[in-house]
Design a protein around this motif. Structure first.
Motif, PDB file in Angstrom:
ATOM      1  N   GLU A 305      -9.602  -4.711  -4.237  1.00 34.70           N
ATOM      2  CA  GLU A 305      -9.368  -3.460  -3.498  1.00 34.70           C
ATOM      3  C   GLU A 305      -7.878  -3.216  -3.303  1.00 34.70           C
ATOM      4  O   GLU A 305      -7.387  -2.094  -3.503  1.00 34.70           O
ATOM      5  N   ARG A 306      -7.149  -4.257  -2.909  1.00 35.99           N
ATOM      6  CA  ARG A 306      -5.707  -4.085  -2.724  1.00 35.99           C
ATOM      7  C   ARG A 306      -5.021  -3.730  -4.048  1.00 35.99           C
ATOM      8  O   ARG A 306      -4.093  -2.914  -4.076  1.00 35.99           O
ATOM      9  N   ARG A 308      -6.215  -1.952  -6.457  1.00 32.33           N
ATOM     10  CA  ARG A 308      -6.440  -0.529  -6.737  1.00 32.33           C
ATOM     11  C   ARG A 308      -5.605   0.359  -5.827  1.00 32.33           C
ATOM     12  O   ARG A 308      -5.040   1.367  -6.266  1.00 32.33           O
ATOM     13  N   GLU A 309      -5.527   0.000  -4.549  1.00 27.76           N
ATOM     14  CA  GLU A 309      -4.746   0.800  -3.606  1.00 27.76           C
ATOM     15  C   GLU A 309      -3.266   0.819  -3.983  1.00 27.76           C
ATOM     16  O   GLU A 309      -2.613   1.868  -3.944  1.00 27.76           O
TER      17      GLU A 309
END
Length: 316
Positions: A305-306, A308-309
């Motif tokens: 997730e990090r 992608r962010e």
């Protein structure tokens, strides 16, 4: 994401080389993919770096069996990253060695790192379904450990923080050869996403102080001869400093992560854009440099997730 990570679509098989860098010392290299090392002792073999999966590890074992039938007794993992350690089960080595710090990172962030790296670079996880789980060492040490393979001595040392906080090197004094893991690279970008920019140069100085006749780096060709060793150390230092320096300037004036990204591209592209995995490493390198320049000493844990962010911010 507006586009994939740079290595998500890299499906090209790399040519494997198996190069003798000293008497009964070998470097397994693959055009910028993760390297492994082989140390053949009197009665057994030590492997440096496991590869990412048992299937990829089998390619290392095939090369080992071309030069010796001695059993593999030791597997040394220079740090905790998934692409280096998850193939460990293929070797059936009774002794698996890491630094204390690296083992702690497996505990703290091993699962997240596995998921993150798999998403970034799927080709390096061929046969991932055969990975039995996280790799833990059977033996750890803090600063230094000596292993004897019969009469052959191997010194394992933590010389300082660099690619990670737990990096170790393997030094074979009878041939003056070192296996450095990802502290030293050759015509390959350094992955600095879990690194320590301000310490890396001092650790390179420690490696240089041994005056190695040859080095098996983390990525790139085997380094044979003092001139090639010196060139690789200098290039690695230049890469790390050229990444951190522009980011520190941006942070000092209160600039954004995107501004840091642009500044690094301006400084590094002319020198390093043709290096292996350069585009793959760049966003993670800039993000970590931005954190370190803001006083965040311990690298934050990367998650899918990090990833992608962060990438969305840099593409924005």
């Amino acid at each position: 994401m507006s586009k994939q990570f740079a290595s998500a679509g890299d499906l090209t098989e790399k040519k494997i080389s198996f190069t003798e860098i000293g008497r009964d010392l070998w470097a397994f290299t693959a055009e910028g993919d993760p390297n492994s090392g082989v140390i053949i002792g009197d009665d057994s073999v030590m492997i440096i770096e496991a590869q990412a999966t048992p299937r990829l590890a089998s390619k290392v074992i095939e090369k080992v069996r071309e030069v010796t039938d001695k059993p593999i007794s030791h597997l040394v993992l220079t740090h905790y990253h998934a692409v280096r350690v998850l193939g460990a089960s293929a070797y059936n080595a009774p002794t698996i060695i890491m630094s204390d710090a690296a083992r702690g990172m497996v505990e703290e962030r091993g699962e997240e790192d596995w998921a993150s790296e798999f998403g970034r670079f799927p080709r390096l996880f061929q046969g991932h379904e055969s990975i039995p789980g996280l790799t833990y060492p059977t033996t750890t040490f803090s600063e230094r450990m000596t292993v004897y393979l019969g009469k052959r001595r191997v010194d394992l040392m933590h010389l300082g923080r660099a690619h990670t906080a737990g990096d170790i090197v393997a030094w074979v004094p009878d041939e003056e050869v070192m296996f450095t893991g990802d502290i030293v690279e050759y015509h390959s970008a350094c992955y600095c996403g879990d690194g320590h920019f301000n310490d890396w140069g001092d650790t390179l100085d420690m490696i240089r102080s041994f005056d190695p006749r040859a080095i098996a780096p983390g990525r790139g060709d085997a380094l044979i001869g003092h001139d090639m060793v010196e060139a690789a150390i200098a290039s690695t230092r230049d890469f790390v400093e050229s990444t951190y320096r522009p980011v520190a300037r941006v942070v000092a004036r209160g600039g954004s992560l995107k501004e840091a990204w642009d500044a690094v591209r301006a400084e590094c592209d002319p020198k390093f854009k043709d290096f292996a995995i350069y585009e793959h490493c760049l966003p993670f390198n800039v993000a970590r440099a931005y954190d370190e320049a803001r006083g965040i000493d311990t690298p934050r844990i990367w998650t899918a997730e990090r990833d992608r962010e962060m990438w969305a911010k840099l593409q924005g």
